[in-house]
Design a protein around this motif. Structure first.
Motif, PDB file in Angstrom:
ATOM      1  N   UNK A   1      -8.851  -2.015  -9.824  1.00 46.24           N
ATOM      2  CA  UNK A   1      -8.350  -2.421  -8.231  1.00 46.24           C
ATOM      3  C   UNK A   1      -7.223  -3.488  -8.249  1.00 46.24           C
ATOM      4  N   UNK A   2      -5.511  -2.629  -8.737  1.00 46.08           N
ATOM      5  CA  UNK A   2      -4.642  -3.462  -8.683  1.00 46.08           C
ATOM      6  C   UNK A   2      -4.059  -4.400  -7.644  1.00 46.08           C
ATOM      7  N   UNK A   3      -3.632  -5.153  -7.273  1.00 44.66           N
ATOM      8  CA  UNK A   3      -2.955  -6.345  -6.519  1.00 44.66           C
ATOM      9  C   UNK A   3      -1.223  -6.288  -7.011  1.00 44.66           C
ATOM     10  N   UNK A   4      -0.283  -6.089  -6.521  1.00 49.07           N
ATOM     11  CA  UNK A   4       0.921  -6.509  -7.143  1.00 49.07           C
ATOM     12  C   UNK A   4       1.881  -7.423  -6.435  1.00 49.07           C
ATOM     13  N   UNK A   5       1.622  -8.585  -6.943  1.00 55.08           N
ATOM     14  CA  UNK A   5       2.544  -9.963  -5.539  1.00 55.08           C
ATOM     15  C   UNK A   5       4.274  -9.203  -5.456  1.00 55.08           C
ATOM     16  N   UNK A   6       4.499  -8.773  -6.839  1.00 52.67           N
ATOM     17  CA  UNK A   6       6.137  -8.630  -6.568  1.00 52.67           C
ATOM     18  C   UNK A   6       6.613  -7.440  -5.764  1.00 52.67           C
ATOM     19  N   UNK A   7       5.167  -6.456  -5.898  1.00 51.82           N
ATOM     20  CA  UNK A   7       5.229  -4.964  -4.400  1.00 51.82           C
ATOM     21  C   UNK A   7       4.849  -5.861  -3.614  1.00 51.82           C
ATOM     22  N   UNK A   8       3.763  -6.281  -3.362  1.00 52.29           N
ATOM     23  CA  UNK A   8       3.319  -6.977  -2.213  1.00 52.29           C
ATOM     24  C   UNK A   8       1.827  -5.273  -2.247  1.00 52.29           C
ATOM     25  N   UNK A   9       1.723  -4.761  -3.060  1.00 46.40           N
ATOM     26  CA  UNK A   9       0.998  -3.493  -2.572  1.00 46.40           C
ATOM     27  C   UNK A   9      -0.231  -3.665  -3.483  1.00 46.40           C
ATOM     28  N   UNK A  10      -1.257  -2.984  -3.137  1.00 51.51           N
ATOM     29  CA  UNK A  10      -2.410  -2.806  -3.924  1.00 51.51           C
ATOM     30  C   UNK A  10      -2.712  -1.032  -4.756  1.00 51.51           C
TER      31      UNK A  10
ATOM     32  N   UNK B   1      -0.138  -1.228   0.981  1.00 49.43           N
ATOM     33  CA  UNK B   1       0.375  -2.342   1.217  1.00 49.43           C
ATOM     34  C   UNK B   1      -0.480  -3.409   1.644  1.00 49.43           C
ATOM     35  N   UNK B   2      -0.171  -4.672   2.043  1.00 50.81           N
ATOM     36  CA  UNK B   2      -1.437  -5.625   2.057  1.00 50.81           C
ATOM     37  C   UNK B   2      -1.864  -5.397   3.729  1.00 50.81           C
ATOM     38  N   UNK B   3      -0.991  -4.323   4.699  1.00 46.68           N
ATOM     39  CA  UNK B   3      -1.221  -4.279   5.717  1.00 46.68           C
ATOM     40  C   UNK B   3      -2.793  -3.200   6.103  1.00 46.68           C
ATOM     41  N   UNK B   4      -1.978  -1.740   4.845  1.00 49.22           N
ATOM     42  CA  UNK B   4      -3.028  -0.874   4.907  1.00 49.22           C
ATOM     43  C   UNK B   4      -4.104  -1.546   4.035  1.00 49.22           C
ATOM     44  N   UNK B   5      -4.308  -2.273   2.967  1.00 49.74           N
ATOM     45  CA  UNK B   5      -6.277  -2.732   2.979  1.00 49.74           C
ATOM     46  C   UNK B   5      -6.437  -3.580   4.037  1.00 49.74           C
ATOM     47  N   UNK B   6      -6.328  -4.290   4.729  1.00 45.82           N
ATOM     48  CA  UNK B   6      -6.580  -4.942   5.934  1.00 45.82           C
ATOM     49  C   UNK B   6      -7.300  -3.618   6.798  1.00 45.82           C
ATOM     50  N   UNK B   7      -6.414  -3.125   6.955  1.00 48.41           N
ATOM     51  CA  UNK B   7      -6.511  -1.716   8.109  1.00 48.41           C
ATOM     52  C   UNK B   7      -8.202  -0.953   7.374  1.00 48.41           C
ATOM     53  N   UNK B   8      -8.245  -0.664   5.869  1.00 52.91           N
ATOM     54  CA  UNK B   8      -8.683   0.159   4.958  1.00 52.91           C
ATOM     55  C   UNK B   8     -10.448  -0.746   5.272  1.00 52.91           C
ATOM     56  N   UNK B   9      -9.971  -1.747   5.099  1.00 56.76           N
ATOM     57  CA  UNK B   9     -11.523  -2.510   4.841  1.00 56.76           C
ATOM     58  C   UNK B   9     -11.860  -2.863   6.229  1.00 56.76           C
ATOM     59  N   UNK B  10     -10.918  -3.036   7.281  1.00 58.53           N
ATOM     60  CA  UNK B  10     -11.736  -3.085   8.261  1.00 58.53           C
ATOM     61  C   UNK B  10     -11.567  -2.354   8.802  1.00 58.53           C
TER      62      UNK B  10
ATOM     63  N   UNK C   1      -3.607  -4.069  14.628  1.00 58.86           N
ATOM     64  CA  UNK C   1      -4.029  -5.438  14.346  1.00 58.86           C
ATOM     65  C   UNK C   1      -4.290  -5.501  13.262  1.00 58.86           C
ATOM     66  N   UNK C   2      -4.157  -4.996  12.031  1.00 61.06           N
ATOM     67  CA  UNK C   2      -4.096  -5.684  10.740  1.00 61.06           C
ATOM     68  C   UNK C   2      -3.130  -6.986  10.640  1.00 61.06           C
ATOM     69  N   UNK C   3      -1.475  -6.093  10.919  1.00 60.17           N
ATOM     70  CA  UNK C   3      -0.867  -6.946  11.142  1.00 60.17           C
ATOM     71  C   UNK C   3      -1.036  -8.413  11.507  1.00 60.17           C
TER      72      UNK C   3
END
Length: 141
Positions: A49-58, A68-77, A83-85
């Motif tokens: 699993x790679x998290x890329x700061x420059x693109x704010x993606x995983x 993106x970071x919102x999709x990550x929260x959405x998928x995990x929770x 709600x993730x935003x």
């Protein structure tokens, strides 16, 4: 603070946090490399699993998905995108009034879902898998 749309709110959030902070907040186990984590969606013997700061993606290199970071929260929770935003905004220390969120929700309701040919275009041209596109709930104005 009031934001005119979801994009403006997300830009403000991304200026105050990054996807790695979100990974740490979610309790992902770090790997040895820069931005490397053990994937929360499958059993890993080594970090995929790679998290890329420059693109704010995983991205999961084993094929569990990308976003993106919102999709990550959405998928995990297992929560909605909005709600993730909101959760990431709170993590970033950004307070916004509920009225803004209600306006954003109203705008989202009038967006139309992607048609099959649009999904096929994204899968063919952008090389995304169909499941990811459907899970992201992409829509058009």
């Amino acid at each position: 603070m009031s934001y005119k749309d979801l994009k403006e709110l997300c830009i403000a959030i991304e200026n105050k946090t990054d996807v790695r902070e979100v990974c740490n907040y979610l309790g992902l186990r770090r790997g040895s490399g820069d931005g490397s984590y053990f994937c929360p969606f499958h059993e890993d013997k080594s970090p995929s699993f790679v998290a890329k700061r420059s693109y704010q993606t995983w991205n999961c290199l084993s094929g569990c998905g990308t976003g993106n970071l919102y999709h990550l929260v959405q998928k995990i929770k297992n929560i909605s995108y909005l709600e993730s935003v909101k959760e990431v905004a709170l993590l970033a220390g950004i307070n916004f009034d509920v009225e803004s969120l209600d306006k954003i929700k109203a705008i989202q309701k009038v967006l139309t879902p992607l048609k099959e040919e649009q999904i096929n275009y994204i899968t063919d041209i952008r090389n995304w898998d169909k499941e990811t596109i459907i899970n992201l709930n992409l829509k058009l104005i």
